[in-house]
Design a protein around this motif. Structure first.
Motif, PDB file in Angstrom:
ATOM      1  N   PRO A 168      -0.497  -2.507  -3.007  1.00 35.76           N
ATOM      2  CA  PRO A 168      -0.699  -3.856  -3.572  1.00 35.76           C
ATOM      3  C   PRO A 168       0.311  -4.875  -3.060  1.00 35.76           C
ATOM      4  O   PRO A 168      -0.060  -6.002  -2.708  1.00 35.76           O
ATOM      5  CB  PRO A 168      -0.554  -3.618  -5.083  1.00 35.76           C
ATOM      6  CG  PRO A 168      -0.934  -2.193  -5.281  1.00 35.76           C
ATOM      7  CD  PRO A 168      -0.418  -1.482  -4.074  1.00 35.76           C
ATOM      8  N   ASP A 169       1.579  -4.482  -3.008  1.00 33.07           N
ATOM      9  CA  ASP A 169       2.603  -5.420  -2.537  1.00 33.07           C
ATOM     10  C   ASP A 169       2.433  -5.712  -1.053  1.00 33.07           C
ATOM     11  O   ASP A 169       2.518  -6.876  -0.618  1.00 33.07           O
ATOM     12  CB  ASP A 169       3.992  -4.846  -2.809  1.00 33.07           C
ATOM     13  CG  ASP A 169       5.085  -5.896  -2.654  1.00 33.07           C
ATOM     14  OD1 ASP A 169       5.030  -6.925  -3.358  1.00 33.07           O
ATOM     15  OD2 ASP A 169       5.996  -5.699  -1.824  1.00 33.07           O
ATOM     16  N   ALA A 204      -0.432  -8.059  -0.515  1.00 32.55           N
ATOM     17  CA  ALA A 204      -0.089  -9.455  -0.818  1.00 32.55           C
ATOM     18  C   ALA A 204       0.732 -10.076   0.309  1.00 32.55           C
ATOM     19  O   ALA A 204       0.507 -11.226   0.707  1.00 32.55           O
ATOM     20  CB  ALA A 204       0.678  -9.535  -2.133  1.00 32.55           C
ATOM     21  N   TYR A 243      -2.379 -11.557  -6.951  1.00 33.04           N
ATOM     22  CA  TYR A 243      -1.315 -10.562  -7.088  1.00 33.04           C
ATOM     23  C   TYR A 243      -0.101 -11.172  -7.790  1.00 33.04           C
ATOM     24  O   TYR A 243       0.481 -10.567  -8.705  1.00 33.04           O
ATOM     25  CB  TYR A 243      -0.923 -10.042  -5.706  1.00 33.04           C
ATOM     26  CG  TYR A 243       0.298  -9.148  -5.704  1.00 33.04           C
ATOM     27  CD1 TYR A 243       0.223  -7.841  -6.169  1.00 33.04           C
ATOM     28  CD2 TYR A 243       1.523  -9.615  -5.234  1.00 33.04           C
ATOM     29  CE1 TYR A 243       1.343  -7.012  -6.164  1.00 33.04           C
ATOM     30  CE2 TYR A 243       2.649  -8.799  -5.224  1.00 33.04           C
ATOM     31  CZ  TYR A 243       2.553  -7.506  -5.695  1.00 33.04           C
ATOM     32  OH  TYR A 243       3.667  -6.700  -5.697  1.00 33.04           O
TER      33      TYR A 243
END
Length: 684
Positions: A393-394, A397, A457
């Motif tokens: 996820p990071d 983003a 996010y």
């Protein structure tokens, strides 16, 4: 006036009144290089990571320049037809494959690959599509059996692959893709099909003429139920004769802005049957009995896009570096005006280019940091799926945000470079027009969609910290949101504060916070449905993603400077002052570019804005003094630049004229004279 300056001025006057003017460019560039406050060779080492790699890169340049199958032998490559460009690019790849086997040193091999990528953008994309996108799909999603069957042939280019994701009617919104893979239990096969015109795979690198196989992203249908997108191996062409296989229709997309050595193509599948085992099934699976077993972490399916999006950083360094080198050298060679000034000394000129130079240093250093991190995460895909997925996820983003913002900034950089060359930028021989086209091909896609993904996010992270949770990763700065938002006005009172990177980062972080808070508040207070609410806040959400991404570049660059300041390598430690100055310019550029937002939120007053503008102009002027040493430090040889106006020695005009004079059909009677001109000029 010193004797040295007087001599330069008298030389310039003599050149204007002489029938045989002498070139001033070599003298001008020699003087510019003497302005350096840092060691250019050491900066070259730092820019490319270390001394050993920078020196290997110079050897690689020499190998390319001396090899007639790699380096264009005569004339100018812009005069080639598209078929000739395609053939030359494949000749480069064929020769590259031969030489690659003889380069046993891994450092030299890496340098050779980078040097070739600098020399030929079409070569770069063909290699990238096959060696990264196609190969990486197997490494990420392939089973051991699939890798045993394919990897050796892929590495030898016996199988030439492409990556079929985007469609005529669908780009970044992958859930909307239409191409289907329907499982037929009776035959243990998938049927790959393009049900509509908009399902046509399009802009697929190497699909037009070259690729024998593709990895296609398709909607998976089992027992009449749709299970989302997965990756499938589909053969496109016969490996012996290059002809399309039954059910596959593919062609070239035709004329485009740049990279004409690359055969971007389109693909349509008409009920093409492939074995069930051609679904890449390391994570998600379909059994022979027709049972769909989803991945424990469905987001893994999108992980190849992270690496693909991050390549915009290295691409930008390559393109920005080359064309800023051309623009800066020409700006210091070109003299114009009542006092015969170098055009680089005009404020309107250097203020356009110096932030671009600073950004190139920032982006390259950040690129090296983030790619090292991503490569480490990628290794986890083979050993620890859960830990690998936790990073996605990071990284998603970061990659979506950087892909969008650096794409937009790249368009601005190239437009500034184009204007700085005046009318000469429209000559293909000065490379700028082709660069703008190449950049357009690289950055195709809806960047607004990408930045909205980044914004979602961040809003999720903001909700977590608002509830008292702590987060890690690129958005961990949000953990301090209450402390930073408690300040509503800037404390700026002295220009020296703007030369402190921690201070300017804090100012920009405040703007990120304020934008997150605004978007979150607007969404929370909306009385419309979720989709309408998001649509009504898209502009602010996109700006949020942009601010976060630029903040990330500044924050990561500051971490790098801190490491260099602690370095045991004295050559790198000595470069810290100029690196700080470049970082200061990038930081003030970001703030200057967002003054409207700061003022809208009441953070600055008029006096503070004037202070920021003054500092911005002064920093640009400071960097201008060393612009030639700074671009020289990137180390692009003339044959890589391919632009006479960017020659290292500054003797640009003879080189430029000689190329124009050598152009095909430059002199002579045109073929249409008799038919269309003579009847006019010889009419009664």
């Amino acid at each position: 006036m010193s004797k040295k300056n007087a001599l330069v001025r008298l030389t310039a006057i003599h050149n204007h009144i002489s029938n045989q003017p002498q070139p001033t460019g070599p003298v001008d560039l020699k003087r510019e290089r003497e302005n350096a406050t840092f060691n250019i060779k050491h900066m070259n080492w730092l820019f490319w990571g270390d001394k050993e790699f920078a020196e290997a890169l110079q050897v690689a340049f020499l190998i390319i320049q001396r090899d007639p199958d790699l380096c264009f032998p005569a004339g100018h490559h812009f005069d080639l037809t598209i078929p000739e460009q395609r053939e030359f690019t494949m000749r480069q790849i064929f020769r590259y494959r031969q030489l690659k086997g003889s380069l046993k040193n891994s450092l030299m091999l890496k340098a050779f690959e980078l040097a070739m990528s600098m020399y030929s953008e079409s070569f770069l994309m063909k290699i990238y599509v096959h060696d990264t996108l196609f190969l990486q799909s197997f490494q990420l999603f392939g089973t051991n059996e699939q890798n045993d069957s394919y990897l050796d042939d892929i590495l030898k280019w016996k199988v030439i692959g492409c990556f079929a994701m985007t469609e005529l009617g669908h780009g970044s919104f992958l859930r909307g893709l239409e191409t289907t893979a329907t499982y037929d239990r009776e035959t243990d096969e998938f049927i790959i099909h393009s049900p509509t015109l908009t399902a046509t795979k399009v802009w697929i690198g190497m699909a037009g003429q070259t690729a024998t196989h593709t990895i296609a992203l398709c909607q998976t249908i089992v027992n009449g139920k749709m299970y989302g997108v997965n990756w499938f191996i589909v053969q496109l062409r016969d490996q012996k004769n290059g002809r399309l296989l039954p059910g596959v229709t593919a062609g070239d997309i035709g004329a485009k802005y740049g990279r004409n050595g690359l055969d971007n193509g389109w693909i349509q599948f008409s009920h093409v049957r492939i074995p069930r085992t051609n679904m890449l099934m390391k994570w998600a699976k379909v059994t022979q009995e027709g049972k769909y077993i989803p991945s424990a972490n469905p987001e893994i399916s999108y992980s190849p896009l992270i690496g693909e999006r991050l390549t915009v950083l290295s691409e930008s360094v390559n393109i920005f570096g080359q064309f800023l080198t051309i623009a800066c050298r020409y700006g210091c060679v070109r003299r114009q005006g009542a006092n015969d000034e170098q055009i680089m000394d005009y404020q309107s000129h250097y203020v356009r280019l110096m932030p671009c130079v600073a950004s190139t240093y920032v982006i390259e250093i950040v690129n090296r940091m983030i790619m090292n991190k991503w490569l480490g995460i990628m290794k986890l895909a083979q050993t620890n799926q859960e830990e690998f997925a936790s990073h996605l996820p990071d990284m998603h983003a970061i990659s979506t945000g950087l892909k969008a913002t650096i794409s937009w900034w790249g368009c601005e950089v190239l437009e500034r470079v184009r204007r700085s060359l005046g009318g000469h930028a429209y000559s293909s021989y000065n490379a700028i027009g082709g660069a703008i086209g190449d950049w357009g091909v690289i950055t195709t896609g809806d960047n607004y969609v990408l930045l909205q993904q980044t914004a979602r996010y961040l809003l999720g992270c903001f909700r977590k910290v608002s509830r008292g949770s702590e987060i890690i990763g690129s958005a961990e700065f949000l953990n301090n949101f209450q402390q930073i938002l408690s300040s509503t006005k800037s404390t700026l009172s002295d220009e020296s504060q703007l030369l402190n990177l921690n201070y300017t980062l804090e100012m920009y972080t405040w703007l990120c916070f304020k934008t997150i808070e605004t978007v979150a508040t607007n969404i929370a207070s909306s009385t419309t449905d979720e989709e309408t609410t998001w649509n009504n806040n898209q502009v602010d959400a996109v700006k949020l993603g942009e601010l976060y991404s630029y903040r990330f570049t500044l924050s990561e660059y500051m971490k790098a400077i801190e490491e260099y300041s602690k370095s045991t390598t004295s050559e790198f430690k000595a470069l810290v002052p100029i690196l700080i100055k470049l970082g200061n310019l990038w930081a003030i550029h970001l703030i200057h570019d967002s003054l409207g937002l700061f003022l809208e939120r009441g953070y600055f007053n008029g006096e503070q804005v004037q202070m920021i503008k003054k500092c911005y102009l002064e920093l640009c002027k400071e960097i201008r003094k060393e612009c030639i040493p700074l671009v020289d430090s990137w180390g692009f040889p003339d044959f890589i630049l391919k632009a006479p106006l960017g020659k290292f020695d500054g003797d640009v005009y003879p080189a430029y004229f000689n190329i124009m004079r050598a152009a095909p059909d430059c002199i002579g009677v045109p073929s249409y004279w008799e038919k269309y001109i003579k009847p006019l000029t010889n009419s009664e």
